[in-house]
Write a protein that holds these residues in place. Sequence first.
Motif, PDB file in Angstrom:
ATOM      1  N   ALA A   3       0.834  -1.209   0.000  1.00  0.00           N
ATOM      2  CA  ALA A   3       0.000   0.000   0.000  1.00  0.00           C
ATOM      3  C   ALA A   3       0.866   1.255   0.000  1.00  0.00           C
ATOM      4  N   GLU A   4       1.924   1.257   0.803  1.00  0.00           N
ATOM      5  CA  GLU A   4       2.808   2.429   0.887  1.00  0.00           C
ATOM      6  C   GLU A   4       3.498   2.700  -0.449  1.00  0.00           C
ATOM      7  N   HIS A   5       4.083   1.662  -1.060  1.00  0.00           N
ATOM      8  CA  HIS A   5       4.769   1.846  -2.337  1.00  0.00           C
ATOM      9  C   HIS A   5       3.793   2.276  -3.427  1.00  0.00           C
ATOM     10  N   TYR A   6       2.619   1.666  -3.444  1.00  0.00           N
ATOM     11  CA  TYR A   6       1.621   2.020  -4.449  1.00  0.00           C
ATOM     12  C   TYR A   6       1.224   3.494  -4.301  1.00  0.00           C
ATOM     13  N   ARG A   7       0.924   3.923  -3.085  1.00  0.00           N
ATOM     14  CA  ARG A   7       0.558   5.335  -2.846  1.00  0.00           C
ATOM     15  C   ARG A   7       1.685   6.272  -3.242  1.00  0.00           C
ATOM     16  N   ASP A   8       2.929   5.916  -2.900  1.00  0.00           N
ATOM     17  CA  ASP A   8       4.076   6.752  -3.272  1.00  0.00           C
ATOM     18  C   ASP A   8       4.188   6.906  -4.787  1.00  0.00           C
ATOM     19  N   HIS A   9       3.988   5.816  -5.514  1.00  0.00           N
ATOM     20  CA  HIS A   9       4.093   5.879  -6.971  1.00  0.00           C
ATOM     21  C   HIS A   9       2.930   6.654  -7.579  1.00  0.00           C
ATOM     22  N   VAL A  10       1.721   6.482  -7.037  1.00  0.00           N
ATOM     23  CA  VAL A  10       0.575   7.273  -7.513  1.00  0.00           C
ATOM     24  C   VAL A  10       0.864   8.757  -7.340  1.00  0.00           C
ATOM     25  N   ALA A  11       1.323   9.141  -6.150  1.00  0.00           N
ATOM     26  CA  ALA A  11       1.627  10.549  -5.885  1.00  0.00           C
ATOM     27  C   ALA A  11       2.754  11.041  -6.795  1.00  0.00           C
ATOM     28  N   TRP A  27       3.615   9.916  -9.874  1.00  0.00           N
ATOM     29  CA  TRP A  27       3.157  10.100 -11.256  1.00  0.00           C
ATOM     30  C   TRP A  27       2.209  11.281 -11.373  1.00  0.00           C
ATOM     31  N   ASP A  28       1.493  11.606 -10.307  1.00  0.00           N
ATOM     32  CA  ASP A  28       0.631  12.794 -10.332  1.00  0.00           C
ATOM     33  C   ASP A  28       1.459  14.065 -10.527  1.00  0.00           C
ATOM     34  N   VAL A  29       2.703  14.043 -10.088  1.00  0.00           N
ATOM     35  CA  VAL A  29       3.610  15.180 -10.259  1.00  0.00           C
ATOM     36  C   VAL A  29       4.382  15.072 -11.583  1.00  0.00           C
ATOM     37  N   PHE A  30       4.963  13.889 -11.835  1.00  0.00           N
ATOM     38  CA  PHE A  30       5.917  13.762 -12.931  1.00  0.00           C
ATOM     39  C   PHE A  30       5.293  13.672 -14.314  1.00  0.00           C
ATOM     40  N   VAL A  31       4.107  13.088 -14.451  1.00  0.00           N
ATOM     41  CA  VAL A  31       3.497  13.016 -15.782  1.00  0.00           C
ATOM     42  C   VAL A  31       3.166  14.416 -16.313  1.00  0.00           C
ATOM     43  N   PRO A  32       2.520  15.286 -15.526  1.00  0.00           N
ATOM     44  CA  PRO A  32       2.314  16.658 -16.031  1.00  0.00           C
ATOM     45  C   PRO A  32       3.637  17.377 -16.323  1.00  0.00           C
ATOM     46  N   ARG A  33       4.639  17.153 -15.487  1.00  0.00           N
ATOM     47  CA  ARG A  33       5.949  17.786 -15.710  1.00  0.00           C
ATOM     48  C   ARG A  33       6.558  17.307 -17.028  1.00  0.00           C
ATOM     49  N   LEU A  34       6.421  16.018 -17.328  1.00  0.00           N
ATOM     50  CA  LEU A  34       6.888  15.462 -18.594  1.00  0.00           C
ATOM     51  C   LEU A  34       6.210  16.179 -19.759  1.00  0.00           C
ATOM     52  N   GLY A  35       4.891  16.314 -19.690  1.00  0.00           N
ATOM     53  CA  GLY A  35       4.139  16.981 -20.754  1.00  0.00           C
ATOM     54  C   GLY A  35       4.551  18.421 -20.949  1.00  0.00           C
ATOM     55  N   GLU A  36       4.724  19.144 -19.862  1.00  0.00           N
ATOM     56  CA  GLU A  36       5.133  20.552 -19.940  1.00  0.00           C
ATOM     57  C   GLU A  36       6.527  20.679 -20.546  1.00  0.00           C
ATOM     58  N   TYR A  37       7.436  19.795 -20.120  1.00  0.00           N
ATOM     59  CA  TYR A  37       8.804  19.840 -20.640  1.00  0.00           C
ATOM     60  C   TYR A  37       8.828  19.560 -22.145  1.00  0.00           C
ATOM     61  N   ALA A  38       8.137  18.506 -22.590  1.00  0.00           N
ATOM     62  CA  ALA A  38       8.122  18.174 -24.014  1.00  0.00           C
ATOM     63  C   ALA A  38       7.528  19.308 -24.848  1.00  0.00           C
ATOM     64  N   ALA A  39       6.461  19.906 -24.358  1.00  0.00           N
ATOM     65  CA  ALA A  39       5.842  21.018 -25.084  1.00  0.00           C
ATOM     66  C   ALA A  39       6.797  22.209 -25.181  1.00  0.00           C
ATOM     67  N   ARG A  40       7.556  22.476 -24.121  1.00  0.00           N
ATOM     68  CA  ARG A  40       8.536  23.578 -24.152  1.00  0.00           C
ATOM     69  C   ARG A  40       9.626  23.322 -25.194  1.00  0.00           C
ATOM     70  N   LEU A  41      10.002  22.060 -25.378  1.00  0.00           N
ATOM     71  CA  LEU A  41      11.066  21.744 -26.355  1.00  0.00           C
ATOM     72  C   LEU A  41      10.671  22.170 -27.755  1.00  0.00           C
ATOM     73  N   VAL A  42       9.417  21.965 -28.119  1.00  0.00           N
ATOM     74  CA  VAL A  42       9.004  22.295 -29.488  1.00  0.00           C
ATOM     75  C   VAL A  42       8.600  23.751 -29.634  1.00  0.00           C
ATOM     76  N   SER A  43       8.336  24.436 -28.518  1.00  0.00           N
ATOM     77  CA  SER A  43       7.949  25.839 -28.622  1.00  0.00           C
ATOM     78  C   SER A  43       9.123  26.786 -28.433  1.00  0.00           C
ATOM     79  N   ALA A  44      10.273  26.252 -28.009  1.00  0.00           N
ATOM     80  CA  ALA A  44      11.460  27.082 -27.797  1.00  0.00           C
ATOM     81  C   ALA A  44      11.998  27.547 -29.152  1.00  0.00           C
ATOM     82  N   PRO A  45      12.474  28.795 -29.207  1.00  0.00           N
ATOM     83  CA  PRO A  45      13.008  29.315 -30.481  1.00  0.00           C
ATOM     84  C   PRO A  45      14.305  28.641 -30.886  1.00  0.00           C
TER      85      PRO A  45
END
Length: 150
Positions: free
Chosen positions: A122-130, A132-150
Amino acid sequence: MEYGSIEREIHIDAPPEVVFEVVSRPEHITQWWSDGADVEATPGAVGELVWGDRADVLPITVVDAEPPRLFSFRWCYPDGEADASAASLLITFELAPSGAGTRLRLTETGFREMGWEAAKLAEHYRDHVAGWDVFVPRLGEYAARLVSAP
């Protein structure tokens, strides 16, 4: 709770080729997830993810690498050593074109197979859920910045 798998899906304003690089190349992984990374996007390749000043080093083994649609690896080995015969968690990134961007689906499986007692599971599962709740959006924001950077 079942603790079977964790799934996240997001739309990223970047093409699949860029998103594949972001999830599979060390110089990009360190921009959205770990503090250090050493991995080659080749099935069977063994690498590592690092957090802190090498305080937490986790081996990973690439399972599949099919640019630009699929990247998966195993991690969280019980003895901290990459071991194909040991239980481990499997992370899969599935990428599909979606308009001018990419639909990314992350799945992490293998929690029940780790053999952890109920509280540790339960502890490991909760830690991973929390996490991915942070890192997946961060991944998306980072990738989008790569293509929008001049």
